[in-house]
Design an enzyme around this catalytic site. Structure first.
Site, PDB file in Angstrom:
ATOM      1  N   HIS A 167     102.823 -74.494   0.886  1.00 11.63           N
ATOM      2  CA  HIS A 167     103.571 -75.670   0.438  1.00 11.63           C
ATOM      3  C   HIS A 167     103.491 -75.677  -1.099  1.00 11.63           C
ATOM      4  O   HIS A 167     102.516 -75.186  -1.667  1.00 11.63           O
ATOM      5  CB  HIS A 167     102.855 -76.900   1.015  1.00 11.63           C
ATOM      6  CG  HIS A 167     103.553 -78.207   0.797  1.00 11.63           C
ATOM      7  ND1 HIS A 167     103.520 -78.863  -0.411  1.00 11.63           N
ATOM      8  CD2 HIS A 167     104.275 -78.988   1.630  1.00 11.63           C
ATOM      9  CE1 HIS A 167     104.192 -79.999  -0.297  1.00 11.63           C
ATOM     10  NE2 HIS A 167     104.670 -80.099   0.930  1.00 11.63           N
ATOM     11  N   GLN A 180      98.314 -80.054   7.442  1.00 14.34           N
ATOM     12  CA  GLN A 180      98.985 -79.994   8.741  1.00 14.34           C
ATOM     13  C   GLN A 180      98.022 -79.794   9.902  1.00 14.34           C
ATOM     14  O   GLN A 180      98.438 -79.886  11.063  1.00 14.34           O
ATOM     15  CB  GLN A 180     100.020 -78.856   8.746  1.00 14.34           C
ATOM     16  CG  GLN A 180     101.180 -79.053   7.804  1.00 14.34           C
ATOM     17  CD  GLN A 180     102.028 -80.265   8.151  1.00 14.34           C
ATOM     18  OE1 GLN A 180     102.045 -80.727   9.294  1.00 14.34           O
ATOM     19  NE2 GLN A 180     102.737 -80.794   7.181  1.00 14.34           N
ATOM     20  N   CYS A 194     109.514 -78.206   1.001  1.00 13.69           N
ATOM     21  CA  CYS A 194     108.606 -77.948  -0.126  1.00 13.69           C
ATOM     22  C   CYS A 194     107.942 -76.592   0.017  1.00 13.69           C
ATOM     23  O   CYS A 194     106.772 -76.428  -0.352  1.00 13.69           O
ATOM     24  CB  CYS A 194     107.545 -79.043  -0.258  1.00 13.69           C
ATOM     25  SG  CYS A 194     108.245 -80.623  -0.673  1.00 13.69           S
TER      26      CYS A 194
END
Lengths: 420, 151
Positions: free
Chosen positions: A137, A217, A378
């Site tokens: 990311h 995540q 992103c």
């Protein structure tokens, strides 16, 4: 309903998981969008909040809102207690050896920036190397690029294959005497790949590099044990874990944190201030300058209690079945291509469709009451790897149901109708 | 309730499927690049000018149906228009999509085929898709060197 007492002798895949009871805990799910029942499949962006967390925030502001660590009045004491109790909850949640190792930050992004600036800037010099991966990311790319600009260090990138898995042999080739920091995501937000972080940490340590894991995540889907992992830093956000936005956690090994300079200066992070010399506070307060997000911390503590009450064994078993089902169903749609087909994959379904741009998919789905994310997530280098400008991403939480997967598939067929 | 068909009208779907004036122009007088960082849409706009008139215009790049159809429709409408007329059209188009007041149907009629994009107004997150080509046009007219961004 007591979710704790699920009989252990039942095989994991056959756990009795009452998803409707779970859904009842999330008031936001009880609404219509464009006249259709909301189907919330944007959990990788942010998760919804259970009633318990909302009530905890409400209760804090109604009953004991006060600044912490300073007032001697009752409310301040109460707020301080709740705040520090939440720190201990986080400590146990990720099995840190001490609550001193739990630093409250705004989110994963701030956690990574803290390490880059406090650890990296004081230690790295020209020619030192930082290793990240191709699937990171932006928040695990840009802080290191800034650090490279400041110190003359060099950024190295572990490539991935076309299934969206890290190529470990390439990682081992990148590692060397110059490697100082390795920073990789536990689970990719754009692909759902679960990276072999335990192995990454072990190999990196053999080269004396320190390892940061971006856990944004992973914490909503899997139990984390930072001691077993032996990672040096682990960062995650509260809002993806059914807690409030604006609060996150940076775990760091005490021995490292002790020797790092403060990231921000201000109140609460000092013991004594004179114009000549300031004495910094002990851990973890050294890294928590200013009035923190008190309600956010307390709310995060409640979210952790909520998730623990369900249990990660139950969550993982249920979510694995759900994502397997979603992958199966999506694969059956003609013209749909999955992006990210790693063997080890979490609750993320990223895809593109022939001749339909992800944004148009997003708008058609929204009309069906289905919330997904579309765009580059992103993670622009990931898009570049797969030669797509964007993907559509459905991401699941334990409150999602098979029926919602079915609704998603029906809506995707509808997209094809609109653009045929 | 606003119907999806009002957004994805047949004309829009058609212009997305087979965009007009699509492709690089080798002898362009002006070239500008547009970029929507939120969604990754990219668009190059090529202009051939004859004094203050748009003799030819084309575009290429990748984007969603709204962005592609909008660029296709825009290029169709612009050919032969003066630069002043083009800028006026941009203002009217922008107003059509962002103004809270009820539409002035007369003004919208002046926009010709572009009026099919009126439905975008109901999707605030998609207004940038429809206006990216116009911002890029503006940049090409001004002769800006840096890529224009919708952010």
């Amino acid at each position: 309903m007591n979710r704790k007492n699920i009989a252990p002798e039942i095989p994991a895949t056959k756990l009795i998981f009452d998803v409707d009871a779970i859904r009842a805990d999330f008031p936001i799910l009880r609404q219509n969008i464009h006249g259709k029942q909301l189907v919330y499949l944007d959990n990788a962006a942010t998760a919804q909040k259970p009633e318990r967390v909302i009530k905890t925030l409400d209760n804090y502001y109604r009953e004991y809102n006060a600044n912490i660590h300073r007032g001697i009045h009752t409310l301040s004491q109460k707020a301080t207690e709740a705040y520090e109790k939440a720190r201990v909850k986080v400590q146990h949640f990720i099995n840190a050896s001490s609550a001193k190792e739990i630093i409250f930050v705004r989110g994963t992004t701030e956690g990574i920036n803290l390490v880059a600036q406090s650890y990296g800037r004081t230690r790295l010099k020209t020619g030192d190397e930082i290793i990240i991966s191709e699937m990171e990311h932006h928040s695990n790319i840009v802080p290191w690029q800034l650090l490279c600009e400041q110190t003359g260090a060099v950024l190295r990138v572990i490539p991935m294959n076309d299934d969206g898995e890290l190529i470990m042999e390439e990682f081992e080739k990148l590692l060397g005497k110059k490697t100082r920091i390795v920073s990789v995501g536990h689970i990719s937000n754009a692909l759902g790949t679960i990276n072999p972080i335990k192995k990454i940490i072990k190999v990196a340590h053999s080269c004396n590099a320190i390892v940061l894991i971006d856990g944004a995540q992973s914490v909503p889907h899997t139990a984390i044990d930072v001691q077993t992992l032996d990672c040096d830093f682990y960062a995650f956000s509260g809002h993806k874990l059914f807690g409030p936005t604006g609060i996150g956690v940076l775990y760091g090994k005490q021995s490292l944190l002790e020797n790092m300079p403060p990231y921000h200066g201000g109140g609460d992070m000092i013991k004594m201030v004179t114009f000549k010399k300031t004495l910094y506070n002990d851990l973890p307060y050294k890294f928590e300058a200013g009035t923190p997000h008190i309600s956010g911390v307390i709310g995060l503590g409640e979210a952790i209690d909520y998730v623990n009450d369900i249990g990660f064994d139950t969550i993982a078993a249920y979510e694995n079945e759900l994502i397997d089902y979603a992958i199966r169903e999506a694969s059956a749609i003609a013209g749909l291509k999955l992006i990210g087909t790693a063997r080890d994959k979490a609750s993320i379904l990223s895809f593109v469709m022939d001749n339909i741009h992800p944004h148009d998919i997003g708008t058609v789905l929204d009309h069906e009451g289905i919330a997904i994310r579309t765009g580059h997530h992103c993670a622009m280098p990931v898009m570049e790897h797969f030669h797509v400008p964007a993907t559509a991403r459905a991401s699941f939480a334990f409150y999602n149901k098979r029926e919602e997967v079915d609704l998603l598939m029906t809506a995707l067929e509808k997209c094809k109708e609109v653009f045929k | 309730m606003f119907d999806l068909k009002d957004l994805y009208q047949e004309v829009i779907v058609d212009h997305n499927r087979s965009p007009r004036n699509f492709g690089k122009m080798d002898n362009a007088d002006r070239v500008a690049e547009g970029f929507n960082p939120i969604c990754g849409d990219r668009l190059n706009l090529y202009l051939k000018l004859d004094n203050n008139r748009i003799a030819d215009v084309s575009f290429d790049g990748s984007g969603c149906a709204i962005s592609t159809a909008s660029a296709s429709l825009m290029t169709d409408e612009l050919k032969g228009k003066s630069i002043v007329e083009a800028e006026t059209m941009f203002n009217d188009f922008h107003r059509m999509l962002t103004d809270d007041k009820p539409h002035d149907m007369k003004q919208i009629e002046q926009l010709g085929k572009l009026a099919v994009l009126l439905g975008v107004k109901h999707y605030p997150t998609r207004v940038k898709c429809a206006t990216l080509c116009w911002h890029t046009l503006h940049s090409a007219i001004e002769g800006k060197k840096t890529p224009v961004s919708t952010e």
